[in-house]
Scaffold this active site. Sequence first.
Site, short mmCIF file in Angstrom:
data_model
loop_
_atom_site.label_atom_id
_atom_site.label_comp_id
_atom_site.label_asym_id
_atom_site.label_seq_id
_atom_site.Cartn_x
_atom_site.Cartn_y
_atom_site.Cartn_z
N LYS A 1 86.04 -81.00 30.50
CA LYS A 1 86.36 -82.42 30.76
C LYS A 1 87.79 -82.59 31.27
O LYS A 1 88.70 -81.94 30.77
CB LYS A 1 86.13 -83.20 29.46
CG LYS A 1 86.42 -84.69 29.51
CD LYS A 1 85.71 -85.40 30.63
CE LYS A 1 84.21 -85.23 30.60
NZ LYS A 1 83.55 -85.66 31.87
N GLY B 1 76.88 -83.33 28.18
CA GLY B 1 77.34 -82.15 27.45
C GLY B 1 76.59 -80.94 28.00
O GLY B 1 75.35 -80.97 28.11
N ASP C 1 82.14 -76.48 30.48
CA ASP C 1 81.02 -76.83 31.36
C ASP C 1 80.65 -75.68 32.30
O ASP C 1 79.53 -75.59 32.78
CB ASP C 1 81.35 -78.07 32.18
CG ASP C 1 81.35 -79.28 31.27
OD1 ASP C 1 82.39 -79.57 30.67
OD2 ASP C 1 80.28 -79.90 31.11
O1 MRU Z 1 80.89 -85.53 31.30
P1 MRU Z 1 80.38 -84.94 30.03
O2 MRU Z 1 80.48 -85.85 28.87
O3 MRU Z 1 79.02 -84.31 30.20
O4 MRU Z 1 81.40 -83.74 29.76
C1 MRU Z 1 81.19 -82.92 28.65
C2 MRU Z 1 82.27 -81.95 28.42
O5 MRU Z 1 83.21 -81.82 29.18
C3 MRU Z 1 82.12 -81.07 27.22
O6 MRU Z 1 83.37 -80.72 26.69
C4 MRU Z 1 81.39 -79.78 27.64
O7 MRU Z 1 80.18 -80.09 28.27
C5 MRU Z 1 81.12 -78.89 26.50
S1 MRU Z 1 79.85 -79.51 25.47
C6 MRU Z 1 79.49 -78.40 24.27
#
Ligand code: MRU
Length: 340
Positions: free
Chosen positions: A244, A45, A234
């Site tokens: 994501k 995240g 991200d």
């Molecule tokens: O691969 P991850 O689980 O780290 O991906 C996370 C995401 O895509 C979240 O939606 C993003 O980091 C926002 S978290 C507040």
Amino acid sequence: MRMIKWQNGTVITPDQTKLPLQEATLEIKTVEQMAEAIKTLRVRGAPLLGAAAGFGVAIAAYRSKAKTTKQLLAELETAGALIKAQRPTAVNLFWGVDRVLGKAKTFSGGVEELKAAVIEEAQKIADEDAAQNRAIGKNGSVLIEDGDTILTHCNAGELATVEYGTALGVIRAAWEGGKKIKVIADETRPLLQGARLTAYELKRDGIPVTLITDNMAAHVMSKGLVDKVIVGADRIVQDAVFNKIGTYGVAVLAHEHKIPFYVAAPKSTFDLSCKAADVTIEERKPEEVTHVGCQQTAPDGVAVYNPAFDATPLKYVTAIICETKVYYSKDFPAFKKGKL
Ligand code: MRU
């Protein structure tokens, strides 16, 4: 609840790969352990990665036996480079390392004072993130109406941040404000952050949540079952929001069904120095697609493409909810000039 804590040189955080079946805690004592936790998504995240990055450099400072500040700075740079090398897309990871290293480089004092300053800066990142998410929640909750059903993708909740969440922070703030809302969580293949983490958090907190598989989003929207979409991010660049894999599809569907599509993220997620084409999208191992958990679901040796993120063009975004304000489409052209 704090998702990441510094305790006398050890970083304490949940092992998110074990959820929802097991609530296990990681005790991270070395930079290598932090790097592994980031790579394997035990810690994940974007905002949490920013805090983990800062604490990763802080661990290097805490453990260092350097006799001079020059030596210590070199060790911190090496630690920062290792952390940055683990995942390429979430800009918070780079931001967290650079913020702590920036503090270290401009610090004047002895070795022990420098170590203390680095640890303090990492702690500050964590404290600020916790406060920013509450502010995002407050700013975003005014966009939510009593009775709304909100679709979300992946996990942008407490688990993805230091506290409270970004997209789920908005949902929490609306719920705490007395709005009777419901959430639809996309399961978020291949690693199921929606099913494992978002459904877990919301269910634990008593916020009504219904889980769907990703390919059901179009159907539930066409049935009028979704009033709003809120996701995290991200990296937000001049012309797109990275989140994501699958977020872009959800945004296009929301546009087609005239459903507002909101992104909730702190300013540490903005990278207005670049455009979508400049960003490296992480590609993960084929087994995440050929298997569900330990169960193989595809033939041996099949070719696999497994990008972990996608870019949603800003034309599909209704607004971006930040800790300081809500940016609407009229504000987006300023992003091209690197302005917030
Ligand atoms: O691969 P991850 O689980 O780290 O991906 C996370 C995401 O895509 C979240 O939606 C993003 O980091 C926002 S978290 C507040």
